[in-house]
Design an enzyme around this catalytic site. Structure first.
Site, PDB file in Angstrom:
ATOM      1  N   ARG A 192      -5.807 -33.571  12.469  1.00  0.00           N
ATOM      2  CA  ARG A 192      -6.752 -33.707  13.581  1.00  0.00           C
ATOM      3  C   ARG A 192      -6.102 -33.420  14.930  1.00  0.00           C
ATOM      4  O   ARG A 192      -6.782 -33.513  15.960  1.00  0.00           O
ATOM      5  CB  ARG A 192      -7.376 -35.103  13.578  1.00  0.00           C
ATOM      6  N   TYR A 223      -4.157 -37.169   7.727  1.00  0.00           N
ATOM      7  CA  TYR A 223      -5.021 -36.587   8.765  1.00  0.00           C
ATOM      8  C   TYR A 223      -4.565 -35.210   9.204  1.00  0.00           C
ATOM      9  O   TYR A 223      -3.361 -34.962   9.342  1.00  0.00           O
ATOM     10  CB  TYR A 223      -5.011 -37.479  10.017  1.00  0.00           C
ATOM     11  N   GLY A 258     -16.348 -40.962  10.831  1.00  0.00           N
ATOM     12  CA  GLY A 258     -15.609 -41.251  12.064  1.00  0.00           C
ATOM     13  C   GLY A 258     -16.241 -42.491  12.678  1.00  0.00           C
ATOM     14  O   GLY A 258     -17.453 -42.696  12.518  1.00  0.00           O
ATOM     15  N   ASN A 315     -11.136 -50.548  18.978  1.00  0.00           N
ATOM     16  CA  ASN A 315     -10.619 -49.872  17.776  1.00  0.00           C
ATOM     17  C   ASN A 315      -9.173 -49.401  17.953  1.00  0.00           C
ATOM     18  O   ASN A 315      -8.912 -48.189  17.953  1.00  0.00           O
ATOM     19  CB  ASN A 315     -11.531 -48.689  17.448  1.00  0.00           C
ATOM     20  N   LEU A 320     -19.261 -41.982  14.927  1.00  0.00           N
ATOM     21  CA  LEU A 320     -20.337 -41.349  14.145  1.00  0.00           C
ATOM     22  C   LEU A 320     -20.993 -42.392  13.230  1.00  0.00           C
ATOM     23  O   LEU A 320     -22.223 -42.436  13.094  1.00  0.00           O
ATOM     24  CB  LEU A 320     -19.772 -40.185  13.338  1.00  0.00           C
ATOM     25  N   ALA A 342     -17.328 -51.811   8.524  1.00  0.00           N
ATOM     26  CA  ALA A 342     -17.919 -53.142   8.772  1.00  0.00           C
ATOM     27  C   ALA A 342     -18.180 -53.315  10.270  1.00  0.00           C
ATOM     28  O   ALA A 342     -19.291 -53.649  10.693  1.00  0.00           O
ATOM     29  CB  ALA A 342     -16.979 -54.231   8.261  1.00  0.00           C
ATOM     30  N   GLY A 343     -17.146 -53.059  11.058  1.00  0.00           N
ATOM     31  CA  GLY A 343     -17.284 -53.228  12.509  1.00  0.00           C
ATOM     32  C   GLY A 343     -18.244 -52.210  13.114  1.00  0.00           C
ATOM     33  O   GLY A 343     -19.046 -52.545  14.001  1.00  0.00           O
ATOM     34  N   ASP A 344     -18.180 -50.969  12.639  1.00  0.00           N
ATOM     35  CA  ASP A 344     -19.055 -49.912  13.188  1.00  0.00           C
ATOM     36  C   ASP A 344     -20.531 -50.242  12.941  1.00  0.00           C
ATOM     37  O   ASP A 344     -21.386 -50.050  13.818  1.00  0.00           O
ATOM     38  CB  ASP A 344     -18.750 -48.559  12.521  1.00  0.00           C
TER      39      ASP A 344
HETATM   40  P1  AMP Z   1     -14.389 -56.822  11.154  1.00  0.00           P
HETATM   41  O1  AMP Z   1     -14.498 -55.686  12.091  1.00  0.00           O
HETATM   42  O2  AMP Z   1     -13.583 -56.537   9.928  1.00  0.00           O
HETATM   43  O3  AMP Z   1     -13.947 -58.073  11.825  1.00  0.00           O
HETATM   44  O4  AMP Z   1     -15.832 -57.092  10.553  1.00  0.00           O
HETATM   45  C1  AMP Z   1     -17.031 -56.865  11.269  1.00  0.00           C
HETATM   46  C2  AMP Z   1     -18.093 -57.759  10.710  1.00  0.00           C
HETATM   47  O5  AMP Z   1     -18.303 -57.465   9.336  1.00  0.00           O
HETATM   48  C3  AMP Z   1     -17.785 -59.242  10.753  1.00  0.00           C
HETATM   49  O6  AMP Z   1     -18.117 -59.818  12.000  1.00  0.00           O
HETATM   50  C4  AMP Z   1     -18.678 -59.777   9.648  1.00  0.00           C
HETATM   51  O7  AMP Z   1     -20.006 -59.917  10.104  1.00  0.00           O
HETATM   52  C5  AMP Z   1     -18.633 -58.649   8.608  1.00  0.00           C
HETATM   53  N1  AMP Z   1     -17.558 -58.892   7.623  1.00  0.00           N
HETATM   54  C6  AMP Z   1     -16.402 -58.204   7.492  1.00  0.00           C
HETATM   55  N2  AMP Z   1     -15.666 -58.677   6.453  1.00  0.00           N
HETATM   56  C7  AMP Z   1     -16.383 -59.686   5.914  1.00  0.00           C
HETATM   57  C8  AMP Z   1     -16.203 -60.585   4.787  1.00  0.00           C
HETATM   58  N3  AMP Z   1     -15.100 -60.536   4.033  1.00  0.00           N
HETATM   59  N4  AMP Z   1     -17.180 -61.482   4.545  1.00  0.00           N
HETATM   60  C9  AMP Z   1     -18.285 -61.553   5.305  1.00  0.00           C
HETATM   61  N5  AMP Z   1     -18.528 -60.728   6.353  1.00  0.00           N
HETATM   62  C10 AMP Z   1     -17.602 -59.826   6.663  1.00  0.00           C
END
Ligand code: AMP
Length: 307
Positions: free
Chosen positions: A105, A103, A31, A167, A34, A258-260
């Site tokens: 939920r 889902y 999540g 989000n 989490l 990635a963002g989390d």
């Molecule tokens: P996002 O939430 O997808 O914008 O990604 C969050 C963070 O993950 C970004 O600010 C980058 O630091 C890293 N990131 C995500 N996708 C990539 C990618 N394709 N190449 C390099 N860094 C990435």
């Protein structure tokens, strides 16, 4: 007696069923909030406790979720336990290499995480930082959203810092206008607003990350960090606007979390006294490692900073 400072994440943790073969699945827990708590635990020093506030049932799978949180070093003292509900679940479906999600939920225990106002307010007031997301808000009944925002305001006036990732997931909200209105109101109560530009572009129609940052500053946010995949991260406060180019990531296999994870490493570095440059670099470095592996929670990261 030494009392650690608390990073308190608030939201919904779900059971994740990930396919391992034809008709077989591996059970895990995930999540957005989490995920951030899990990475924050790895990034923060022992002088910080990382807690998770949500609600679970009294059944076996709820017990396994609590055991998982505890075994990850996450404090479960603020979790609510409800006799007549259980945790939400999602199933990852693979079709031709494409992932989609189903889902269950809508009646999850987590939807009642804010139903006990006194508990929520006290937990937020005790924390040094409260972290939540647009999903934490979306799952609440409308009256509990109001309570949630009031508790944030009270905690912040007592010195708690507030961090928020919008989000944006319109399917979880009654309608997109309500989502935009509530997310904007929430952002105005925050020290850190940490959106991903793809969401903001899609649902607020911002033309650039700078425009997203400007909009959240105008709503009252203290600072805004706009992530944008491999593109520049834009950081803004009312005094300053800066952008940072994340380093190239050679082998991106799964951008889940990635963002989390970025948010966790950014906040951990900032809370430890790091400046904005160091904090963005830490966020991008961790996210860059996470996306080179499958799944949200990548266990190969200890200790942070060493590969
Ligand atoms: P996002 O939430 O997808 O914008 O990604 C969050 C963070 O993950 C970004 O600010 C980058 O630091 C890293 N990131 C995500 N996708 C990539 C990618 N394709 N190449 C390099 N860094 C990435």
């Amino acid at each position: 007696m030494f009392v650690p400072k608390t990073f308190l994440a608030v939201g919904e943790c779900m059971v994740e069923m990930a396919p391992t073969g034809e008709g077989t699945y591996k059970m895990g827990f995930a999540g957005d909030t989490l995920n951030t708590a899990w990475y924050a635990r790895k990034c923060l020093p022992d002088s910080w406790s990382v807690g998770y506030l949500s609600a679970v049932g009294q059944d076996q799978v709820s017990g396994r979720m609590i055991d998982f949180l505890k075994s990850s070093g996450i404090d479960t003292g603020e979790m609510r336990t409800l006799g007549d509900r259980t945790v939400g679940l999602y199933l990852i479906q693979l079709e031709g290499g494409e992932r989609s999600f189903a889902y269950w939920r809508s009646q999850s225990a987590a939807r009642l995480l804010a139903a006990d106002r006194a508990h929520l307010e006290q937990a937020m007031r005790k924390a040094a930082l409260v972290y939540f997301s647009g999903i934490s808000l979306a799952i609440l009944p409308e009256s509990d959203r109001k309570v949630f925002l009031e508790c944030l305001k009270i905690a912040r006036s007592g010195g708690t810092q507030i961090a928020f990732d919008p989000n944006l997931r319109p399917r979880l909200w009654e309608d997109a206008a309500t989502m935009r209105e509530c997310v904007t109101a929430a952002a105005g109560l925050c020290d850190f607003v940490m959106p991903s530009f793809e969401d903001e572009f899609t649902h607020f129609k911002d033309a650039t990350p700078q425009e997203s940052a400007e909009r959240y500053l105008q709503a009252g946010a203290g600072m805004v960090v706009v992530k944008n995949g491999s593109e520049e991260v834009v950081w803004a406060s009312d005094r300053d606007f800066r952008s940072f180019q994340p380093g190239p990531v050679p082998n991106v296999v799964d951008t889940t979390a990635a963002g989390d994870s970025f948010n966790a490493a950014f906040l951990a570095t900032f809370l430890a006294g790091g400046d904005v440059v160091a904090s963005v670099e830490a966020g991008a470095a961790l996210a860059g490692r996470v996306i080179q592996h499958r799944g949200a929670l990548v266990p190969c990261l200890e200790p942070i900073g060493q590969d």
